[in-house]
Design an enzyme around this catalytic site. Sequence first.
Site, PDB file in Angstrom:
ATOM      1  N   VAL A 220       0.828  -1.211   0.000  1.00 46.85           N
ATOM      2  CA  VAL A 220       0.000   0.000   0.000  1.00 46.85           C
ATOM      3  C   VAL A 220       0.862   1.260   0.000  1.00 46.85           C
ATOM      4  O   VAL A 220       0.478   2.285  -0.571  1.00 46.85           O
ATOM      5  CB  VAL A 220      -0.977  -0.004   1.187  1.00 46.85           C
ATOM      6  CG1 VAL A 220      -0.267   0.270   2.513  1.00 46.85           C
ATOM      7  CG2 VAL A 220      -2.092   1.009   0.957  1.00 46.85           C
TER       8      VAL A 220
ATOM      9  N   ASP B  75      -6.999  -1.447   6.296  1.00 47.36           N
ATOM     10  CA  ASP B  75      -7.093  -2.241   7.518  1.00 47.36           C
ATOM     11  C   ASP B  75      -5.955  -3.242   7.581  1.00 47.36           C
ATOM     12  O   ASP B  75      -5.387  -3.626   6.556  1.00 47.36           O
ATOM     13  CB  ASP B  75      -8.433  -2.991   7.575  1.00 47.36           C
ATOM     14  CG  ASP B  75      -8.588  -3.992   6.442  1.00 47.36           C
ATOM     15  OD1 ASP B  75      -8.131  -5.147   6.576  1.00 47.36           O
ATOM     16  OD2 ASP B  75      -9.149  -3.620   5.389  1.00 47.36           O
TER      17      ASP B  75
ATOM     18  N   GLY C 263      -6.198  -6.290   1.013  1.00 45.60           N
ATOM     19  CA  GLY C 263      -6.519  -5.367   2.088  1.00 45.60           C
ATOM     20  C   GLY C 263      -5.530  -4.217   2.104  1.00 45.60           C
ATOM     21  O   GLY C 263      -5.007  -3.810   1.067  1.00 45.60           O
ATOM     22  N   GLU C 264      -5.280  -3.670   3.281  1.00 44.15           N
ATOM     23  CA  GLU C 264      -4.333  -2.574   3.497  1.00 44.15           C
ATOM     24  C   GLU C 264      -4.828  -1.232   2.941  1.00 44.15           C
ATOM     25  O   GLU C 264      -4.254  -0.206   3.211  1.00 44.15           O
ATOM     26  CB  GLU C 264      -2.961  -2.858   2.875  1.00 44.15           C
ATOM     27  CG  GLU C 264      -2.264  -4.097   3.369  1.00 44.15           C
ATOM     28  CD  GLU C 264      -0.898  -4.303   2.721  1.00 44.15           C
ATOM     29  OE1 GLU C 264      -0.455  -3.425   1.937  1.00 44.15           O
ATOM     30  OE2 GLU C 264      -0.266  -5.337   2.997  1.00 44.15           O
ATOM     31  N   GLY C 265      -5.861  -1.251   2.098  1.00 42.52           N
ATOM     32  CA  GLY C 265      -6.265  -0.061   1.371  1.00 42.52           C
ATOM     33  C   GLY C 265      -5.775  -0.058  -0.060  1.00 42.52           C
ATOM     34  O   GLY C 265      -5.951   0.919  -0.793  1.00 42.52           O
TER      35      GLY C 265
END
Length: 557
Positions: free
Chosen positions: A103, A180, A322-324
């Site tokens: 990310v 997240d 995830g992670e954005g």
Amino acid sequence: MPGRMTLLDRTVEAIRPLDSDAMAAAQIRQDGLVKPRGALGDLEQLGRQLAGLAGQCPPPVPEPAGLALFAGDHGVHAQGVSPWPQDITAAMVSTFLSGRAVVNTLARQAGVRVQVVDVGIATDLPPAPGLAQRRIRAGTHDLTTGPAMTRDEASQAIEVGIHTATDLVAEGCRCLLTGDMGIANTTPAAALIAAFTGAAHEDVTGRGTGIDDATWAVKVDVVRRALDRHRLDPADPLGILAAVGGFEHAATVGFLLGAAAARVPVVLDGVVAGAAALAAAAFAPEVTGAFVAGHVSAEPGARLALSTLGLRAVLDLEMRLGEGSGAVLALPVVQASARVLHEVATLADLQGGADSVAPGIRRRILVLGGARSGKSATAERMVESAAAVTYVATGPAPSADDPEWRERVQLHRDRRPAHWTTVEGRDLVGLLATRTNEPLVVDCLGTWLAATMDDHDMWRDDSADSDPDTAAADGAADMAADDAAAKVTAEVDALVEAWRSTSRTAVAISNEVGSGIVPATRSGRLFRDQLGLLNSRIAAESDEVWLVTAGIPQRLR
């Protein structure tokens, strides 16, 4: 007697529907652009949504953007729903803070600020730049044996999210993105999606980090047991979050509500964001007007969540990181939907000549830089393709008494195309009010401000610094200085309002004064402070802000 309103109550109360008039104006604008109607597909709907959220057409381009990456651990990890050890959560947070995660790479490319928020990690982390330590508790409880959180803890986590959104917006972010991190966090996400949609537990439970069939079967059973254990009421979103959610899920709920209350678009990432979005919509149905689905995760519950919310994802790349990461990748498309409404010509523009101006369509650009940085040349290149340009020079007329200034003015004149119109003067308010498609270049705000301060005799005698008795006794001089300051402020206010409301493309050039040395004189410090404030106010009302250093332009907004 009614109870005191909580931060959550106030935030929900502030959320309003999209502005239908602004959306209608965006539709009219879209239909009049130099393209077939509907040719941009979903991008046009996205532009209408942004206009409705902002209450104006065209809407502000959603930049700069800030990503809040909420991190937490989960007691349900003990049930064997993930092969990864729990301390991977803290290890990944350290990687985010070092700038070396996926990310981070994507965010650098997109110009996105990443804010990591520890809302419930089980491992202690040392203070670090980019880390907000807002831990509620060191991980949730096991949702198969009892509530994951108390209602009060869930409320606290929601408030962390609201504060995070509010802070990012206050710091200038015009778009927010969700992120997240939490080993095992797709298990509570699946339980939340099942609770809010009524879907079967096996239909919403995915493979998370890529678990095998045996682990997936365990995970499905864990979600079933959690749903069977808790009496979940879809009308009680706080109770559902407390029973089967996680700290990062609850914080994301608050983040979404906070973005909507601030009328700022928020780009959803994956399945955790989808679960949080369902909860946020249960608190405030109108919140979905601020949502943009960045991508549809490969997790099965993600697609169901988006469908339930009536959202269509910008991207579908079978991602499940995830992670954005998906939200960041989608951001340029979101920004493009607004930029189209700002910059694409209309058929009326092509047919109606210079006096045909679409109401409210403008592009205001501020170009900052130090002395001889190349800021003026950069600004001129931005409008060089225009058929006609008005160039307003706000500095004093060249004279034989100042050969250096005369030489600089001549260099600027020689560089400008012959077909440009040059106006030497300071009536920026009048020029900005002129309704025309002809771009305006203002060179520069610094000389305009200096002349305005001259006109009102705002300068103080620097000798007063060395004669405190005289300065203290001279009350009349202080009153005159206050009067001069009020008059200059009134002219600055008028300029800022004219800049905000202009319907023409305008490029303003100004000196960046925040990085230089502290001036030795009182008048120098006064001018620096006044110009810094003027730059900040013009920047706040600009569609684009650029900083030029050593001839290299960098876009700040």
